[in-house]
Design a protein around this motif. Sequence first.
Motif, PDB file in Angstrom:
ATOM      1  N   GLU A   4       0.848  -1.205   0.000  1.00 14.90           N
ATOM      2  CA  GLU A   4       0.000   0.000   0.000  1.00 14.90           C
ATOM      3  C   GLU A   4       0.871   1.238   0.000  1.00 14.90           C
ATOM      4  N   ASN A   5       0.471   2.208  -0.817  1.00 12.64           N
ATOM      5  CA  ASN A   5       1.095   3.533  -0.810  1.00 12.64           C
ATOM      6  C   ASN A   5       0.201   4.411  -1.667  1.00 12.64           C
ATOM      7  N   GLY A   6      -0.066   5.617  -1.222  1.00 11.66           N
ATOM      8  CA  GLY A   6      -0.937   6.469  -2.022  1.00 11.66           C
ATOM      9  C   GLY A   6      -1.235   7.764  -1.297  1.00 11.66           C
ATOM     10  N   MET A   7      -2.134   8.557  -1.878  1.00 12.05           N
ATOM     11  CA  MET A   7      -2.414   9.888  -1.332  1.00 12.05           C
ATOM     12  C   MET A   7      -3.919  10.154  -1.331  1.00 12.05           C
ATOM     13  N   ALA A   8      -4.421  10.605  -0.187  1.00 12.48           N
ATOM     14  CA  ALA A   8      -5.838  10.961  -0.072  1.00 12.48           C
ATOM     15  C   ALA A   8      -6.009  12.402  -0.532  1.00 12.48           C
ATOM     16  N   THR A   9      -6.571  12.567  -1.733  1.00  9.75           N
ATOM     17  CA  THR A   9      -6.707  13.916  -2.274  1.00  9.75           C
ATOM     18  C   THR A   9      -7.781  13.950  -3.351  1.00  9.75           C
ATOM     19  N   ASP A  10      -8.367  15.134  -3.573  1.00  8.09           N
ATOM     20  CA  ASP A  10      -9.241  15.261  -4.739  1.00  8.09           C
ATOM     21  C   ASP A  10      -8.497  15.964  -5.877  1.00  8.09           C
ATOM     22  N   ASP A  11      -7.209  16.205  -5.677  1.00  6.53           N
ATOM     23  CA  ASP A  11      -6.377  16.831  -6.709  1.00  6.53           C
ATOM     24  C   ASP A  11      -5.547  15.710  -7.357  1.00  6.53           C
ATOM     25  N   ASP A  12      -6.023  15.251  -8.499  1.00  5.81           N
ATOM     26  CA  ASP A  12      -5.395  14.066  -9.091  1.00  5.81           C
ATOM     27  C   ASP A  12      -3.977  14.338  -9.594  1.00  5.81           C
ATOM     28  N   GLU A  13      -3.703  15.590  -9.982  1.00  4.79           N
ATOM     29  CA  GLU A  13      -2.326  15.937 -10.387  1.00  4.79           C
ATOM     30  C   GLU A  13      -1.391  15.768  -9.189  1.00  4.79           C
ATOM     31  N   ALA A  14      -1.880  16.162  -8.021  1.00  3.76           N
ATOM     32  CA  ALA A  14      -1.072  16.011  -6.802  1.00  3.76           C
ATOM     33  C   ALA A  14      -0.816  14.531  -6.527  1.00  3.76           C
TER      34      ALA A  14
END
Length: 437
Positions: free
Chosen positions: A352-362
């Motif tokens: 698992e690795n990832g980012m909780a965001t609504d900015d998909d570029e980020a």
Amino acid sequence: MESSRRVGIVEISGKSGRVRTPGTETVTPFPDGFLWGAATAGHQVEGGNVNADLWPLEWAENSTFNEPSGDACDHYHRYPEDIAMLAELGFTAYRFSLEWSRIEPEPGYFSRAALDHYRRMMECCLNSGVTPVVTYNHFTLPRWMAGEGGWAADSSPERFGIYASRVTEHLGDVLSWVCTLNEPNLMAMLATTGVLAMGAGERQSAPGPPGTRSPGVGGFDPTRYRMGLIAADVERMAAVHRSAREAIGSVAPHVKVGWTLALIDLQPAPGGESRWKAARERGQTDWLTVSRDDDFVGVQTYSRSLIGPDGNVPPPEEVPTMQTRWEVYPEALGHTVRLAAEHAQVPVLVTENGMATDDDEARIAYTRRALEGLADCIDDGVDVRGYMHWTLLDNFEWNAGYSITFGLVSVDRETFARTVKPSARWLGQVASTNALE
Ligand code: BGC
């Protein structure tokens, strides 16, 4: 040691593995056979998981959950289209979990229909050229198991061993990678650092006052119960893990077995050195050592946490954070993969690795930097077998419900329609070229 290898049409030489193509782009290749996947967990995507311990907690008065899981992403029925989408995007692996409460809804009764369902999922992966990476337990327990006391019950190693044995008898011939337990060190991390690795949102999981609801089905009181992870010390969870590993090994010795650990990148803040050292030991390295007898260790990381003399020091206001309020810190991946390799001394699979965001570029920028750190580890000789992004679908983020979006693909909450985000295409391209450009 200097080496030379060919990746596509590009000649790679030197320890760094970085090359310039005939244009100006730098290409970072990954080892042959490297698994590129996305990860999910049954309770977070399947929907209608009514026999799991968390279901009544989600519906309890004064629930700590912002909303119930309900139909989730209806992945239980829509897995064929989800796996086809994953394969079309270029991914070569899919990490998903089996729901123990569906497979063994009553102690000792195994549902052939549920086992067949997971077999169909695995066959669907294999027919699409996708390697299944299967987690036998991702947090949720059958209600009856919670009623026995969850992992704290003395019967838990035996119970889990029986389940693992029955599952492997049914699926062994199509299995190659098994994660027995997901983040068994989560509560130890919470106890030692005050940091929980799950998207807990506003309402961190303090149980509601006793007596706000009558005892739940299966003989446990949801108002007094928190996840299946209560009293989860390393000795107990290692016994549970070993019991499953032995069961799997005796039925299907070809299967690679490990567990996955929550590895927040812990760093000392000024004055916090001794607390940091203790937290790392009790929350991480004691657990990594257990992996020495395994085929691999699953690394799960998102961010870092600074440990001061009084515990976790929250990031200052100006530091960019995710929806979960964790610092955006993709370097955590390289750091924790090195830590895992050093202490576990077995191959690493990033589960698992990832980012909780609504900015998909980020999300793309974060993942690129994380993968650069991972490539550096590989260049330095760390044996890394694959990278599974968290997560395939915007899903049920436990206490935070559906407001937190880690997904490469969004899901319409009314129609369940999937929409592929640019990050999914970007990572799928990395997967299909087996290189970061
Ligand atoms: C868990 C996932 C969770 C993710 C993000 C990990 O701790 O394994 O189930 O969704 O973190 O919060």
